[in-house]
Design a protein around this motif. Structure first.
Motif, PDB file in Angstrom:
ATOM      1  N   TRP A 106       1.000  -1.452   0.210  1.00 36.30           N
ATOM      2  CA  TRP A 106       0.457   0.256  -0.485  1.00 36.30           C
ATOM      3  C   TRP A 106       1.385   1.232   0.332  1.00 36.30           C
ATOM      4  O   TRP A 106       2.106   1.159   0.880  1.00 36.30           O
ATOM      5  N   HIS A 107       0.347   2.064  -0.863  1.00 37.88           N
ATOM      6  CA  HIS A 107       1.649   3.775  -1.013  1.00 37.88           C
ATOM      7  C   HIS A 107       0.027   4.576  -0.447  1.00 37.88           C
ATOM      8  O   HIS A 107      -1.002   4.773  -0.836  1.00 37.88           O
ATOM      9  N   GLN A 108       0.346   4.826   1.501  1.00 38.10           N
ATOM     10  CA  GLN A 108      -0.434   6.103   1.262  1.00 38.10           C
ATOM     11  C   GLN A 108      -0.932   7.427   1.160  1.00 38.10           C
ATOM     12  O   GLN A 108      -1.821   7.786   0.952  1.00 38.10           O
ATOM     13  N   GLU A 109       0.702   7.201   0.423  1.00 32.61           N
ATOM     14  CA  GLU A 109       0.093   9.386  -0.180  1.00 32.61           C
ATOM     15  C   GLU A 109      -0.397   8.690  -1.563  1.00 32.61           C
ATOM     16  O   GLU A 109      -1.495  10.042  -1.401  1.00 32.61           O
ATOM     17  N   ARG A 110      -0.471   7.833  -2.593  1.00 30.80           N
ATOM     18  CA  ARG A 110      -0.801   7.927  -3.020  1.00 30.80           C
ATOM     19  C   ARG A 110      -2.523   7.173  -3.596  1.00 30.80           C
ATOM     20  O   ARG A 110      -3.084   6.751  -4.354  1.00 30.80           O
ATOM     21  N   ASP A 111      -2.348   7.020  -1.898  1.00 31.76           N
ATOM     22  CA  ASP A 111      -3.540   5.453  -2.357  1.00 31.76           C
ATOM     23  C   ASP A 111      -3.736   4.842  -3.050  1.00 31.76           C
ATOM     24  O   ASP A 111      -4.690   4.232  -4.018  1.00 31.76           O
ATOM     25  N   LEU A 112      -2.588   3.555  -2.745  1.00 27.01           N
ATOM     26  CA  LEU A 112      -2.628   2.745  -4.305  1.00 27.01           C
ATOM     27  C   LEU A 112      -1.944   2.154  -3.480  1.00 27.01           C
ATOM     28  O   LEU A 112      -1.344   1.282  -3.196  1.00 27.01           O
ATOM     29  N   ALA A 113      -3.203   0.658  -4.011  1.00 24.42           N
ATOM     30  CA  ALA A 113      -2.819  -0.584  -3.097  1.00 24.42           C
ATOM     31  C   ALA A 113      -2.574  -1.609  -4.552  1.00 24.42           C
ATOM     32  O   ALA A 113      -2.797  -1.792  -5.378  1.00 24.42           O
ATOM     33  N   LEU A 114      -2.198  -3.278  -3.550  1.00 22.21           N
ATOM     34  CA  LEU A 114      -1.113  -3.565  -4.718  1.00 22.21           C
ATOM     35  C   LEU A 114      -1.682  -5.468  -4.092  1.00 22.21           C
ATOM     36  O   LEU A 114      -1.155  -5.547  -3.146  1.00 22.21           O
ATOM     37  N   ALA A 115      -1.939  -6.297  -4.916  1.00 21.47           N
ATOM     38  CA  ALA A 115      -1.291  -7.651  -4.421  1.00 21.47           C
ATOM     39  C   ALA A 115      -1.117  -8.204  -5.439  1.00 21.47           C
ATOM     40  O   ALA A 115      -1.454  -8.610  -6.712  1.00 21.47           O
ATOM     41  N   VAL A 116       0.391  -8.658  -5.661  1.00 22.71           N
ATOM     42  CA  VAL A 116       0.351  -9.990  -6.251  1.00 22.71           C
ATOM     43  C   VAL A 116       0.712 -11.697  -6.571  1.00 22.71           C
ATOM     44  O   VAL A 116       0.209 -11.749  -5.347  1.00 22.71           O
ATOM     45  N   HIS A 117       0.295 -12.090  -7.129  1.00 21.67           N
ATOM     46  CA  HIS A 117       0.701 -13.687  -7.214  1.00 21.67           C
ATOM     47  C   HIS A 117       1.348 -13.814  -8.647  1.00 21.67           C
ATOM     48  O   HIS A 117       1.428 -13.769 -10.020  1.00 21.67           O
ATOM     49  N   GLY A 118       2.833 -14.724  -8.253  1.00 28.77           N
ATOM     50  CA  GLY A 118       3.906 -15.037  -9.064  1.00 28.77           C
ATOM     51  C   GLY A 118       4.101 -13.890  -9.258  1.00 28.77           C
ATOM     52  O   GLY A 118       5.008 -12.476  -9.480  1.00 28.77           O
ATOM     53  N   ASP A 119       3.899 -13.559 -10.924  1.00 24.82           N
ATOM     54  CA  ASP A 119       4.241 -12.525 -11.611  1.00 24.82           C
ATOM     55  C   ASP A 119       3.523 -11.523 -12.544  1.00 24.82           C
ATOM     56  O   ASP A 119       2.832 -10.934 -12.983  1.00 24.82           O
ATOM     57  N   ASP A 120       2.330 -12.040 -11.227  1.00 27.51           N
ATOM     58  CA  ASP A 120       0.522 -11.350 -11.655  1.00 27.51           C
ATOM     59  C   ASP A 120       0.327  -9.922 -10.872  1.00 27.51           C
ATOM     60  O   ASP A 120       0.262 -10.558  -9.435  1.00 27.51           O
ATOM     61  N   PHE A 121       0.341  -8.294 -10.869  1.00 26.39           N
ATOM     62  CA  PHE A 121       0.168  -7.561 -10.738  1.00 26.39           C
ATOM     63  C   PHE A 121      -0.943  -6.737 -10.416  1.00 26.39           C
ATOM     64  O   PHE A 121      -1.262  -6.295 -12.055  1.00 26.39           O
ATOM     65  N   THR A 122      -1.879  -7.076  -9.325  1.00 27.79           N
ATOM     66  CA  THR A 122      -2.783  -6.126  -9.515  1.00 27.79           C
ATOM     67  C   THR A 122      -3.402  -5.095  -8.651  1.00 27.79           C
ATOM     68  O   THR A 122      -3.404  -4.695  -7.370  1.00 27.79           O
ATOM     69  N   PHE A 123      -3.214  -3.689  -9.178  1.00 27.70           N
ATOM     70  CA  PHE A 123      -3.353  -2.731  -8.795  1.00 27.70           C
ATOM     71  C   PHE A 123      -4.815  -2.069  -8.582  1.00 27.70           C
ATOM     72  O   PHE A 123      -5.535  -1.922  -9.738  1.00 27.70           O
ATOM     73  N   CYS A 124      -4.692  -1.112  -7.508  1.00 26.94           N
ATOM     74  CA  CYS A 124      -5.981  -0.534  -7.366  1.00 26.94           C
ATOM     75  C   CYS A 124      -5.808   0.746  -7.284  1.00 26.94           C
ATOM     76  O   CYS A 124      -5.464   1.068  -5.963  1.00 26.94           O
TER      77      CYS A 124
END
Length: 328
Positions: A106-124
């Motif tokens: 989580w990037h607090q300043e940018r309100d950016l969340a991420l979950a990683v599965h192996g080589d797959d990156f899902t950002f919100c």
């Protein structure tokens, strides 16, 4: 050290879907971005002395070997080295890594969340912040942008991620379980859309299995039972309706019996009538609390009188996780 298995991969992703479907206080709506890192395990440097036999096309004389500068796929430490590499890069630009789950950020300043599965990156996050991290990812690795789901006309509205379908609709976000596994289970039992469906849940009466049901399966059938149980157990991550029956079948994997086979075939007959499972994350205001519902059947197993505990966890109106587990 952070652990990668603090949360199931499905639940990490569903938290991001819920986040994207929850309106920020300023009224702006977050988007979802899906990125693949190509040849992920070839990126981290090999910090150990690892030597390999050179393939014939290298043209080297006999007795020579190669020393790895970077990891190759197939080496056990390669995945850990990849996780260490991308985590360091993310933390350097302001992301905070999860304490109980080492593959969420989580990037607090940018309100950016991420979950990683192996080589797959899902950002919100918001559109401008997704562009920022996309450019950074492209400078670090060779990446492929799978999709950006959002409200804008040019945004994608559907993506397939790890076999599951994620759709952006006018009402919210849908997450559809992988239909492939249901098809394979039905085929294993010779069932199709015209087969008889399950008409009743469980047995007609509370009873202890008879002698025939207690007989062990032959080695070949036992192997098939374990394979089907494992597949259905994987399905249950996306399908709450399967979590209880598959939990019961999984308890028999060590020593499956005729009764075990009968039970798992009942699950297959249930799937004949149950076409698919779709999770719906309709638009809502940003939740300020989580709710958990739980219950127990109090000694519901006829064989050993053990209890089953089950529950569901919600963020606002969005169901994030469900479970069914045998009590000790």
């Amino acid at each position: 050290q952070p652990r990668s298995r603090g949360l199931g991969d499905v639940y990490k992703r569903q938290m991001l879907l819920s986040r994207a479907a929850s309106n920020r206080p300023d009224g702006r709506r977050r988007k979802l971005m899906f990125i693949d890192a190509k040849k992920a395990h070839l990126n981290p440097p090999c910090e150990q002395d690892v030597y390999i036999e050179l393939p014939g096309e290298c043209g080297e004389e006999a007795g020579k070997c190669g020393k790895l500068n970077f990891w190759l796929y197939g080496f056990r430490p390669a995945a850990a080295a990849w996780e260490k590499l991308y985590s360091q890069k993310l933390e350097e630009v302001g992301f905070v890594r999860g304490k109980s789950c080492g593959v969420v950020f989580w990037h607090q300043e940018r309100d950016l969340a991420l979950a990683v599965h192996g080589d797959d990156f899902t950002f919100c996050g918001l559109a401008e912040d997704l562009r920022w991290i996309q450019d950074l990812m492209a400078s670090w690795f060779d990446i492929k942008l799978r999709a950006i789901l959002g409200d804008d006309p040019n945004d994608d509205k559907e993506v397939v991620i790890l076999g599951r379908v994620v759709r952006w609709t006018s009402k919210g976000i849908e997450y559809e379980a992988d239909p492939k596994h249901r098809k394979l289970v039905l085929e294993a039992f010779g069932l199709d859309v015209n087969s008889k469906i399950l008409t009743m849940n469980g047995h007609k009466e509370d009873r202890v299995p008879g002698e025939w049901e207690a007989e062990a399966l032959e080695k070949k059938e036992a192997k098939r039972f374990r394979a089907l149980s494992a597949r259905l157990n994987f399905m249950s991550l996306d399908c709450p309706d399967l979590q209880f029956p598959i939990k019961q079948c999984s308890r028999d994997m060590a020593k499956p019996t005729n009764g075990s086979w009968t039970s798992i075939k009942k699950v297959a007959r249930y799937l004949v009538g149950r076409k698919k499972v779709v999770w719906r994350f309709w638009w809502q205001d940003e939740p300020t609390e989580a709710r958990v519902y739980t219950d127990s059947d109090w000694g519901g197993n006829a064989k050993d009188r053990k209890s089953t505990s089950g529950g569901a966890w919600f963020l606002g109106n969005h169901c994030i996780k469900t479970w069914s587990s045998t009590q000790g």
